[in-house]
Design a protein around this motif. Structure first.
Motif, PDB file in Angstrom:
ATOM      1  N   HIS A  17       0.847  -1.191   0.000  1.00  0.00           N
ATOM      2  CA  HIS A  17       0.000   0.000   0.000  1.00  0.00           C
ATOM      3  C   HIS A  17       0.881   1.238   0.000  1.00  0.00           C
ATOM      4  CE1 HIS A  17      -4.003  -1.701   0.390  1.00  0.00           C
ATOM      5  NE2 HIS A  17      -3.577  -2.520   1.332  1.00  0.00           N
ATOM      6  N   LYS A  18       0.431   2.284  -0.706  1.00  0.00           N
ATOM      7  CA  LYS A  18       1.191   3.532  -0.773  1.00  0.00           C
ATOM      8  C   LYS A  18       0.881   4.450   0.391  1.00  0.00           C
ATOM      9  CE  LYS A  18       1.881   3.382  -5.672  1.00  0.00           C
ATOM     10  NZ  LYS A  18       1.062   3.065  -6.784  1.00  0.00           N
ATOM     11  N   LYS A  19      -0.233   4.169   1.090  1.00  0.00           N
ATOM     12  CA  LYS A  19      -0.629   4.946   2.271  1.00  0.00           C
ATOM     13  C   LYS A  19      -1.082   3.967   3.342  1.00  0.00           C
ATOM     14  CE  LYS A  19      -1.929   9.125  -0.234  1.00  0.00           C
ATOM     15  NZ  LYS A  19      -2.993  10.091  -0.481  1.00  0.00           N
ATOM     16  N   GLY A  20      -1.433   4.475   4.510  1.00  0.00           N
ATOM     17  CA  GLY A  20      -1.773   3.642   5.651  1.00  0.00           C
ATOM     18  C   GLY A  20      -2.971   2.735   5.445  1.00  0.00           C
ATOM     19  N   VAL A  21      -2.920   1.572   6.100  1.00  0.00           N
ATOM     20  CA  VAL A  21      -4.012   0.599   6.067  1.00  0.00           C
ATOM     21  C   VAL A  21      -5.074   1.012   7.076  1.00  0.00           C
ATOM     22  CG1 VAL A  21      -4.636  -1.811   6.547  1.00  0.00           C
ATOM     23  CG2 VAL A  21      -2.549  -1.278   5.256  1.00  0.00           C
ATOM     24  N   MET A  22      -6.323   1.024   6.638  1.00  0.00           N
ATOM     25  CA  MET A  22      -7.453   1.427   7.481  1.00  0.00           C
ATOM     26  C   MET A  22      -8.358   0.265   7.866  1.00  0.00           C
ATOM     27  SD  MET A  22      -7.850   4.633   8.313  1.00  0.00           S
ATOM     28  CE  MET A  22      -9.612   4.803   8.517  1.00  0.00           C
ATOM     29  N   SER A  23      -8.293  -0.838   7.101  1.00  0.00           N
ATOM     30  CA  SER A  23      -9.242  -1.921   7.346  1.00  0.00           C
ATOM     31  C   SER A  23      -8.649  -3.242   6.897  1.00  0.00           C
ATOM     32  CB  SER A  23     -10.548  -1.653   6.589  1.00  0.00           C
ATOM     33  OG  SER A  23     -10.297  -1.438   5.220  1.00  0.00           O
ATOM     34  N   MET A  24      -9.152  -4.319   7.511  1.00  0.00           N
ATOM     35  CA  MET A  24      -8.727  -5.645   7.077  1.00  0.00           C
ATOM     36  C   MET A  24      -9.749  -6.690   7.488  1.00  0.00           C
ATOM     37  SD  MET A  24      -5.547  -6.503   9.650  1.00  0.00           S
ATOM     38  CE  MET A  24      -4.591  -5.123   9.125  1.00  0.00           C
ATOM     39  N   ALA A  25      -9.684  -7.812   6.785  1.00  0.00           N
ATOM     40  CA  ALA A  25     -10.516  -8.974   7.093  1.00  0.00           C
ATOM     41  C   ALA A  25      -9.721 -10.206   6.697  1.00  0.00           C
ATOM     42  CB  ALA A  25     -11.837  -8.919   6.331  1.00  0.00           C
ATOM     43  N   TYR A  26      -9.980 -11.320   7.391  1.00  0.00           N
ATOM     44  CA  TYR A  26      -9.250 -12.555   7.112  1.00  0.00           C
ATOM     45  C   TYR A  26     -10.244 -13.690   6.872  1.00  0.00           C
ATOM     46  CZ  TYR A  26      -5.961 -16.402   7.508  1.00  0.00           C
ATOM     47  OH  TYR A  26      -5.209 -17.512   7.242  1.00  0.00           O
ATOM     48  N   GLY A  27      -9.972 -14.478   5.837  1.00  0.00           N
ATOM     49  CA  GLY A  27     -10.781 -15.652   5.543  1.00  0.00           C
ATOM     50  C   GLY A  27     -10.228 -16.369   4.329  1.00  0.00           C
ATOM     51  N   GLN A  28     -10.499 -17.651   4.224  1.00  0.00           N
ATOM     52  CA  GLN A  28     -10.036 -18.463   3.093  1.00  0.00           C
ATOM     53  C   GLN A  28      -8.511 -18.423   2.959  1.00  0.00           C
ATOM     54  OE1 GLN A  28     -12.360 -20.345   1.527  1.00  0.00           O
ATOM     55  NE2 GLN A  28     -13.689 -19.438   3.058  1.00  0.00           N
ATOM     56  N   ARG A  29      -7.812 -18.354   4.085  1.00  0.00           N
ATOM     57  CA  ARG A  29      -6.342 -18.273   4.138  1.00  0.00           C
ATOM     58  C   ARG A  29      -5.809 -17.084   3.357  1.00  0.00           C
ATOM     59  NH1 ARG A  29      -3.248 -21.000   6.675  1.00  0.00           N
ATOM     60  NH2 ARG A  29      -1.515 -21.005   5.205  1.00  0.00           N
ATOM     61  N   LYS A  30      -6.605 -16.007   3.377  1.00  0.00           N
ATOM     62  CA  LYS A  30      -6.215 -14.766   2.729  1.00  0.00           C
ATOM     63  C   LYS A  30      -6.507 -13.595   3.664  1.00  0.00           C
ATOM     64  CE  LYS A  30      -7.023 -16.379  -1.974  1.00  0.00           C
ATOM     65  NZ  LYS A  30      -5.648 -16.648  -2.239  1.00  0.00           N
ATOM     66  N   LEU A  31      -5.614 -12.612   3.620  1.00  0.00           N
ATOM     67  CA  LEU A  31      -5.823 -11.369   4.348  1.00  0.00           C
ATOM     68  C   LEU A  31      -6.165 -10.296   3.327  1.00  0.00           C
ATOM     69  CD1 LEU A  31      -5.618  -9.707   7.005  1.00  0.00           C
ATOM     70  CD2 LEU A  31      -3.223  -9.275   6.366  1.00  0.00           C
ATOM     71  N   PHE A  32      -7.263  -9.594   3.555  1.00  0.00           N
ATOM     72  CA  PHE A  32      -7.712  -8.508   2.690  1.00  0.00           C
ATOM     73  C   PHE A  32      -7.449  -7.207   3.431  1.00  0.00           C
ATOM     74  CE2 PHE A  32     -10.161 -12.274   1.840  1.00  0.00           C
ATOM     75  CZ  PHE A  32     -10.193 -12.347   0.462  1.00  0.00           C
ATOM     76  N   THR A  33      -6.777  -6.253   2.780  1.00  0.00           N
ATOM     77  CA  THR A  33      -6.497  -4.969   3.414  1.00  0.00           C
ATOM     78  C   THR A  33      -7.019  -3.835   2.545  1.00  0.00           C
ATOM     79  OG1 THR A  33      -4.282  -4.911   2.412  1.00  0.00           O
ATOM     80  CG2 THR A  33      -4.459  -5.785   4.658  1.00  0.00           C
ATOM     81  N   GLY A  34      -7.512  -2.795   3.214  1.00  0.00           N
ATOM     82  CA  GLY A  34      -7.985  -1.594   2.538  1.00  0.00           C
ATOM     83  C   GLY A  34      -7.236  -0.394   3.076  1.00  0.00           C
ATOM     84  N   SER A  35      -7.030   0.612   2.230  1.00  0.00           N
ATOM     85  CA  SER A  35      -6.097   1.660   2.579  1.00  0.00           C
ATOM     86  C   SER A  35      -6.569   3.063   2.201  1.00  0.00           C
ATOM     87  CB  SER A  35      -4.768   1.361   1.863  1.00  0.00           C
ATOM     88  OG  SER A  35      -3.876   2.435   1.907  1.00  0.00           O
ATOM     89  N   HIS A  36      -5.839   4.040   2.750  1.00  0.00           N
ATOM     90  CA  HIS A  36      -6.022   5.439   2.353  1.00  0.00           C
ATOM     91  C   HIS A  36      -5.675   5.637   0.878  1.00  0.00           C
ATOM     92  CE1 HIS A  36      -6.958   7.455   6.118  1.00  0.00           C
ATOM     93  NE2 HIS A  36      -5.996   6.785   6.717  1.00  0.00           N
ATOM     94  N   ASP A  37      -4.955   4.669   0.271  1.00  0.00           N
ATOM     95  CA  ASP A  37      -4.598   4.797  -1.153  1.00  0.00           C
ATOM     96  C   ASP A  37      -5.729   4.333  -2.080  1.00  0.00           C
ATOM     97  OD1 ASP A  37      -4.439   1.991  -1.143  1.00  0.00           O
ATOM     98  OD2 ASP A  37      -2.265   1.938  -1.325  1.00  0.00           O
ATOM     99  N   HIS A  38      -6.908   4.037  -1.510  1.00  0.00           N
ATOM    100  CA  HIS A  38      -8.142   3.697  -2.233  1.00  0.00           C
ATOM    101  C   HIS A  38      -8.138   2.266  -2.770  1.00  0.00           C
ATOM    102  CE1 HIS A  38      -8.272   8.269  -3.464  1.00  0.00           C
ATOM    103  NE2 HIS A  38      -8.066   8.086  -2.165  1.00  0.00           N
ATOM    104  N   THR A  39      -7.154   1.456  -2.390  1.00  0.00           N
ATOM    105  CA  THR A  39      -7.043   0.107  -2.942  1.00  0.00           C
ATOM    106  C   THR A  39      -7.365  -0.969  -1.919  1.00  0.00           C
ATOM    107  OG1 THR A  39      -4.698  -0.184  -2.401  1.00  0.00           O
ATOM    108  CG2 THR A  39      -5.221   0.842  -4.535  1.00  0.00           C
ATOM    109  N   VAL A  40      -7.659  -2.156  -2.470  1.00  0.00           N
ATOM    110  CA  VAL A  40      -7.755  -3.400  -1.703  1.00  0.00           C
ATOM    111  C   VAL A  40      -6.617  -4.286  -2.181  1.00  0.00           C
ATOM    112  CG1 VAL A  40      -9.101  -5.529  -1.414  1.00  0.00           C
ATOM    113  CG2 VAL A  40     -10.244  -3.307  -1.325  1.00  0.00           C
ATOM    114  N   LYS A  41      -5.962  -4.924  -1.232  1.00  0.00           N
ATOM    115  CA  LYS A  41      -4.921  -5.892  -1.572  1.00  0.00           C
ATOM    116  C   LYS A  41      -5.270  -7.213  -0.903  1.00  0.00           C
ATOM    117  CE  LYS A  41      -1.238  -2.648  -2.526  1.00  0.00           C
ATOM    118  NZ  LYS A  41      -1.396  -2.698  -3.943  1.00  0.00           N
TER     119      LYS A  41
END
Length: 166
Positions: A17-41
């Motif tokens: 992420h190019k900016k700070g992470v604001m949110s996350m969730a975990y499931g299916q052996r995957k971590l989902f992150t959301g950020s101030h950079d408007h993206t999900v990884k």
């Protein structure tokens, strides 16, 4: 970073992420992150490699919730909630109805097509994800004295929820 709970050591730091992470969730052996950079990884557990990334909103991604094995929901300062196909990283549906920043999401696991969202407009909204793409919220809960920052739903059959506002 990813931390080992037993000894408190940092296993790895997730970089992407190019900016700070604001949110996350975990499931299916995957971590989902959301950020101030408007993206999900999407990060694969174990290797902690980023396996997918996409621009999810026009503003900060404030909340992420798993809908099922194939879809996630994201919320944003853009006042919208989006339902995404994880594999294709494509938008399935956009939910509009909040008048301010959407801060939190909670899928009702007793009713898996029900989503609750809380926002800075001092409301909680119930969405029926089976409804058509232009459907608004099924119900709006009002009366909060301040922003709704988080909420949760019990596992009981009555599906009571306990919103907390700051």
């Amino acid at each position: 970073g990813v931390w080992e709970l037993q000894d408190g050591k940092c296993v790895t730091r997730l970089k992407g992420h190019k900016k700070g992470v604001m949110s996350m969730a975990y499931g299916q052996r995957k971590l989902f992150t959301g950020s101030h950079d408007h993206t999900v990884k999407v990060w694969d557990a174990g290797s902690w490699e980023c396996s997918a990334s996409w621009k999810a909103h026009s503003d900060t991604v404030t909340a992420i919730a798993l809908h099922d094995d194939k879809q996630i929901l994201t919320a944003s300062f853009s006042k919208t909630i989006k339902l995404w196909d994880i594999e294709r990283q494509t938008l399935v549906r956009e939910l509009k109805g909040h008048k301010s920043y959407v801060r939190c999401l909670q899928v009702d696991h007793n009713e898996p097509f029900h989503l609750y969202s809380g926002a800075n407009d001092r409301t909680i909204k119930l969405w029926d994800l089976r409804e058509g793409p232009s459907a608004g919220p099924a119900k709006t809960f009002t009366g909060h004295l301040d922003n709704v920052q988080c909420l949760t739903i019990t596992d009981s059959a009555s599906a009571e929820f306990f919103p907390l506002g700051a």
